[in-house]
Design a protein around this motif. Structure first.
Motif, PDB file in Angstrom:
ATOM      1  N   GLU A 207       1.721  -1.416  -8.025  1.00 47.51           N
ATOM      2  CA  GLU A 207       2.747  -1.939  -7.118  1.00 47.51           C
ATOM      3  C   GLU A 207       3.514  -3.108  -7.730  1.00 47.51           C
ATOM      4  OE1 GLU A 207       0.678  -2.948  -3.588  1.00 47.51           O
ATOM      5  OE2 GLU A 207       0.254  -0.855  -3.025  1.00 47.51           O
ATOM      6  N   PRO A 210       6.637  -1.405 -10.334  1.00 52.47           N
ATOM      7  CA  PRO A 210       7.025  -0.113  -9.743  1.00 52.47           C
ATOM      8  C   PRO A 210       7.831   0.782 -10.669  1.00 52.47           C
ATOM      9  CG  PRO A 210       8.305  -1.926  -8.805  1.00 52.47           C
ATOM     10  CD  PRO A 210       7.213  -2.553  -9.615  1.00 52.47           C
ATOM     11  N   GLN A 214       6.569   4.360 -12.054  1.00 53.45           N
ATOM     12  CA  GLN A 214       7.358   5.577 -11.814  1.00 53.45           C
ATOM     13  C   GLN A 214       7.555   6.350 -13.112  1.00 53.45           C
ATOM     14  OE1 GLN A 214      11.283   4.861 -10.239  1.00 53.45           O
ATOM     15  NE2 GLN A 214      11.532   6.947  -9.504  1.00 53.45           N
TER      16      GLN A 214
END
Length: 371
Positions: A207, A210, A214
């Motif tokens: 988190e 990010p 991804q």
């Protein structure tokens, strides 16, 4: 006469006492010498076992193989039930490899992962491939790889600046001080920030980065849901040496995307040394004997225009010219580092069926910062 007898007895007692003390001291010294000589490879040990009883690298090899083999048999039976015509499933190589690994493990008295990984006989037989846990038979092996996993490598290199920005945020700006873990090394400092640790996702770390997460998730050949799979930022400081060791298996290839690549740092695999280049990937098979070293600045004497000698601690011009990387320290605490994004990919020689079967067999068993 009685006085003489008393002196003689006292002398005898003292002599006996001194003799016993000396024998005890000699025994202690000999014991220490024998203990140290019994483990001549201890100085090569790079990593400490973690404290987790579930960590597969710190468990007994035989236990890990037995559990994984049972999972493989379960997977085979389930697949045959779904498609009876596909009885062999093209998984004979895995079955034979398990038999071979278990046969080898049952023929040795070595049980601890750390003992096997750093066993003296392994260390003496350098420049060879010796997976610590599982070796798949008839799988192509090369210390360094080029021209494979092209799409994934290209995606990582194209997104170097994005990944670098998020690394800077969590490393230099203290955005995630709790997410970093320390690995032990004989010299220097080695820190790791895991996104995937032995197949287990670390959600709080993902988190915080990010965009990087991804990108990682979009990689087609990333090893996921498998104890052999890891993704992490890895940082070593100048003067750090990660001594020679073997990875757990040959069914993966390890990738280093270089974020900061000082010219005096190097990765050696099977006796072949290469240097990182910022924004570029190094792909290698870590089941070969491999090591990492980021040398301290070497002082050398140079002459000034007026004929005086001065000491210089700059990196060799030849090294800088070779890699295109600078190796200067500004004096700031985090200036002298080598940083990479480390990822594990499935070996390109595996079929899709083999990937699924191996992923099921070696599904997540526990978490521990891996060497």
């Amino acid at each position: 006469m009685s006085l003489l007898s008393f002196d003689t007895a006292t002398d005898y007692f003292l002599l006996t006492f001194v003799t016993v003390v000396l024998m005890c001291m000699i025994g202690v010294i000999v014991s220490k010498l024998l203990t140290s000589s019994a483990k001549p490879f201890s100085q090569l040990k790079s990593f400490e076992s973690c404290k987790s009883p579930d960590c597969f690298r710190c468990a007994k090899v035989k236990d890990v193989l037995n559990v994984s083999f049972q999972r493989f048999l379960q997977y085979s039976r389930k697949t045959v039930t779904v498609n009876p015509a596909d009885e062999n499933m093209g998984l004979d190589r895995i079955k034979h490899s398990f038999h071979e690994s278990l046969l080898t493990e049952n023929s040795t008295d070595m049980t601890e992962m750390e003992t096997i990984a750093h066993n003296q006989s392994y260390m003496l037989q350098q420049h060879s491939q010796k997976p610590v846990i599982f070796s798949l038979l008839d799988l192509k092996s090369e210390p360094f790889w080029d021209g494979v996993l092209k799409d994934d490598i290209l995606k990582l290199e194209k997104n170097y600046e994005i990944i670098m920005d998020e690394f800077n945020a969590i490393f230099y700006h203290g955005k995630a001080s709790d997410g970093w873990a320390m690995n032990s090394t004989p010299t220097g400092t080695w820190s790791i920030f895991c996104f995937i640790n032995q197949g287990s996702v670390i959600p709080q770390n993902a988190e915080l980065c990010p965009k990087t997460w991804q990108i990682v998730q979009s990689l087609q050949n990333l090893m996921t849901d498998c104890v052999f799979g890891n993704v992490a930022f890895s940082v070593i400081y100048r003067g750090t040496k990660i001594t020679e060791h073997y990875g757990p298996t040959n069914i993966r290839l390890r990738c280093h995307l270089a974020l900061q690549a000082p010219s005096s740092g190097s990765l050696t695999v099977n006796g072949i040394s290469k240097k990182w280049k910022e924004g570029k990937c190094l792909l290698f098979d870590d089941s070969f004997l491999h090591s990492v070293e980021y040398h301290k600045a070497s002082s050398r004497t140079e002459s000034t225009p007026d004929g005086h000698s001065v000491l210089s601690s700059q990196a060799s011009p030849d090294l800088t010219a070779e890699t295109g990387n600078q190796d200067e320290c500004t004096g700031e605490e985090n200036a002298c580092i080598r940083s990479i994004l480390m990822l594990d990919f499935w070996h390109p020689g595996l079929t899709d069926k083999e990937r699924k079967a191996l992923g099921y067999s070696f599904s997540t068993l526990g978490t521990c910062v891996e060497s």
